[in-house]
Design a protein around this motif. Structure first.
Motif, PDB file in Angstrom:
ATOM      1  N   ALA A 277    -106.944 -19.461  -6.484  1.00 18.01           N
ATOM      2  CA  ALA A 277    -108.041 -18.539  -6.938  1.00 18.01           C
ATOM      3  C   ALA A 277    -108.052 -17.093  -6.273  1.00 18.01           C
ATOM      4  CB  ALA A 277    -109.320 -19.239  -6.558  1.00 18.01           C
ATOM      5  N   ALA A 278    -107.845 -16.926  -5.049  1.00 21.85           N
ATOM      6  CA  ALA A 278    -107.628 -15.834  -4.316  1.00 21.85           C
ATOM      7  C   ALA A 278    -106.573 -14.894  -4.735  1.00 21.85           C
ATOM      8  CB  ALA A 278    -107.431 -15.801  -2.745  1.00 21.85           C
ATOM      9  N   LYS A 332    -120.139 -11.715   0.608  1.00 29.04           N
ATOM     10  CA  LYS A 332    -119.009 -12.744   0.657  1.00 29.04           C
ATOM     11  C   LYS A 332    -117.913 -11.936   1.214  1.00 29.04           C
ATOM     12  CE  LYS A 332    -120.929 -16.017  -2.841  1.00 29.04           C
ATOM     13  NZ  LYS A 332    -122.048 -15.191  -3.140  1.00 29.04           N
ATOM     14  N   ILE A 333    -117.114 -12.559   2.312  1.00 27.34           N
ATOM     15  CA  ILE A 333    -116.332 -11.983   2.868  1.00 27.34           C
ATOM     16  C   ILE A 333    -114.978 -12.717   2.505  1.00 27.34           C
ATOM     17  CG2 ILE A 333    -114.987 -11.079   4.898  1.00 27.34           C
ATOM     18  CD1 ILE A 333    -117.505  -9.855   4.255  1.00 27.34           C
ATOM     19  N   LEU A 334    -114.044 -12.364   1.725  1.00 27.57           N
ATOM     20  CA  LEU A 334    -112.913 -13.095   1.098  1.00 27.57           C
ATOM     21  C   LEU A 334    -111.561 -12.510   1.522  1.00 27.57           C
ATOM     22  CD1 LEU A 334    -114.024 -13.696  -2.395  1.00 27.57           C
ATOM     23  CD2 LEU A 334    -113.930 -15.304  -0.551  1.00 27.57           C
ATOM     24  N   ILE A 335    -110.461 -13.491   1.990  1.00 26.37           N
ATOM     25  CA  ILE A 335    -109.168 -12.890   2.098  1.00 26.37           C
ATOM     26  C   ILE A 335    -108.524 -12.758   0.924  1.00 26.37           C
ATOM     27  CG2 ILE A 335    -107.224 -13.582   3.429  1.00 26.37           C
ATOM     28  CD1 ILE A 335    -109.767 -12.744   5.021  1.00 26.37           C
ATOM     29  N   LYS A 347    -114.483  -7.211   1.319  1.00 25.05           N
ATOM     30  CA  LYS A 347    -115.868  -7.206   1.332  1.00 25.05           C
ATOM     31  C   LYS A 347    -116.485  -6.704   0.050  1.00 25.05           C
ATOM     32  CE  LYS A 347    -116.237  -6.286   6.397  1.00 25.05           C
ATOM     33  NZ  LYS A 347    -116.442  -5.306   7.360  1.00 25.05           N
ATOM     34  N   GLU A 348    -115.822  -6.666  -1.064  1.00 28.04           N
ATOM     35  CA  GLU A 348    -116.376  -5.910  -2.229  1.00 28.04           C
ATOM     36  C   GLU A 348    -116.241  -6.852  -3.406  1.00 28.04           C
ATOM     37  OE1 GLU A 348    -117.768  -3.211  -1.356  1.00 28.04           O
ATOM     38  OE2 GLU A 348    -116.859  -3.145   0.598  1.00 28.04           O
ATOM     39  N   CYS A 349    -116.002  -8.143  -3.075  1.00 30.15           N
ATOM     40  CA  CYS A 349    -115.929  -9.248  -4.450  1.00 30.15           C
ATOM     41  C   CYS A 349    -117.301  -9.590  -4.894  1.00 30.15           C
ATOM     42  CB  CYS A 349    -115.049 -10.187  -4.150  1.00 30.15           C
ATOM     43  SG  CYS A 349    -113.412  -9.933  -3.449  1.00 30.15           S
TER      44      CYS A 349
END
Length: 363
Positions: A277-278, A332-335, A347-349
């Motif tokens: 997904a990422a 939402k903070i994602l890698i 931080k921009e998703c």
């Protein structure tokens, strides 16, 4: 006697501690005698199957200590406040006190639960992690994270509580069912994606040897993967920056595990699906090519790790991600992977972008 007989990598964070690699369970007592003069009582916390396999080997080196074995049932659902309370009652019945040493003997669940117990019992007692699964050896035993779950999400209640040492015996991997191996492979492949392209190529090139469990290759796999975790934790023990990269796939995976009530999907399977997904989210952001996504998917498929999940509601999974510990100010903070061998914190998703990524892995 010298500590040099045991190969190790040091985590050089606020308090340096060793990660011993390929040391036998029977020798842990010798290490304790060399390092800690005031230990008299040891609580070994494990679950029944692991205890039956390994507790006697461990106890062979602990003959000069008063040792109590506490077992809990297997499974992610055991990481609960209810189980923590039961452990506390059992420990008090064993006359545990502030000088007691806890040995966490088992996989990631035991490491989290026993570690959290050690961090709060009498405001904190000493802890040694003895990981017996691939996932625990390459990932969860290193870095000092401990936690129990909450209905709102996985690992919501936890502490940073580094062990005095991590004691890794590769022979404990020989009894692992393949499903447990997959859990560790998901984390190891994650390490490769975020920080070590050559390790990714190692997984591609050594498929046959890894599946045949060749000892030398498995030793190299654990050592190289552990080294990635040690390096990152040494730079950022409290996850204020670069350590966040270790969460690749986890925001998605934890949401999936929570939504499914920790049944029907293992941690490694959730991470594997989350990684894919990422990668789709990274593709939408221009960070990965479609051929790189295919390469990651092919590697996960090679080791039997899932890259899709059936019958889930992407909206419900998005809602589960609202409780992720990494979120800040409602964002939402994602890698996201940046090709293979690097990753970034995003931080921009937007929710629409995240929904689109979920739909790529739901069939």
């Amino acid at each position: 006697m010298s500590l040099a007989k045991w190969p190790k990598i040091d985590v050089t964070a606020d308090r340096t501690y060793p990660v011993f690699l390929g040391s036998s369970l029977e020798e842990l007592g010798e290490y304790l005698h060399l390092q800690f003069e005031d230990v008299e009582h040891i609580l070994v916390i494990s679950h029944q199957i692991v205890a039956e396999l390994y507790s006697e080997r461990l106890k062979k080196g602990l003959l000069n200590y008063r040792v109590n074995l506490l077992t809990v049932p297997a499974g992610e659902t055991e990481k609960s406040l209810e189980r923590l309370a039961q452990l506390t009652t059992a420990a008090l019945r064993c006359d545990a006190d502030r000088k007691t040493l806890v040995i966490a003997l088992g996989g990631g669940v035991i490491g989290d639960l026993a570690g959290f117990f050690a961090s709060v019992f009498m405001r904190g007692i000493r802890l040694i992690q003895v990981p017996t699964t691939l996932l625990a050896q390459v990932d969860s035993s290193i870095g000092g994270k401990t936690a129990v779950n909450h209905p709102a999400g996985k690992n919501i209640l936890g502490t940073f509580y580094p062990p005095l040492a991590v004691w890794t015996d590769f022979s404990t991997l020989e009894s692992l069912p393949w499903e447990e191996v997959e859990n560790g492979l998901a984390e190891s492949i994650k390490h490769a994606i975020i920080a070590d392209r050559s390790l990714f190529e190692f997984f591609e090139n050594e498929e046959k040897s890894i599946k045949l469990r060749e000892k030398s290759i498995w030793g190299e796999m654990v050592t190289r993967s552990s080294a990635v975790k040690v390096k990152i934790v040494s730079q950022d023990e409290r996850e204020q920056g670069v350590r966040g990269l270790l969460n690749l796939g986890h925001s998605f995976g934890h949401a999936l595990e929570t939504e499914m009530n920790y049944r029907g999907v293992t941690h490694g399977q959730g991470v594997s699906i989350g990684i894919i997904a990422a990668t789709h989210l990274a593709y939408a952001k221009g960070l990965m090519t479609s051929s790189e996504i295919d390469r990651v998917k092919r590697l996960l498929d090679t080791y039997g790790l899932p890259t899709v999940i059936k019958g889930q509601d992407p909206e419900a999974l998005l809602q589960r991600m609202q409780s992720d510990k990494k979120n800040q100010g409602g964002r939402k903070i994602l890698i996201l992977p940046k090709g293979i061998g690097q990753a970034i914190v995003s931080k921009e998703c937007t929710d629409l972008e995240i929904l689109a990524a979920w739909k790529q892995v739901i069939s």
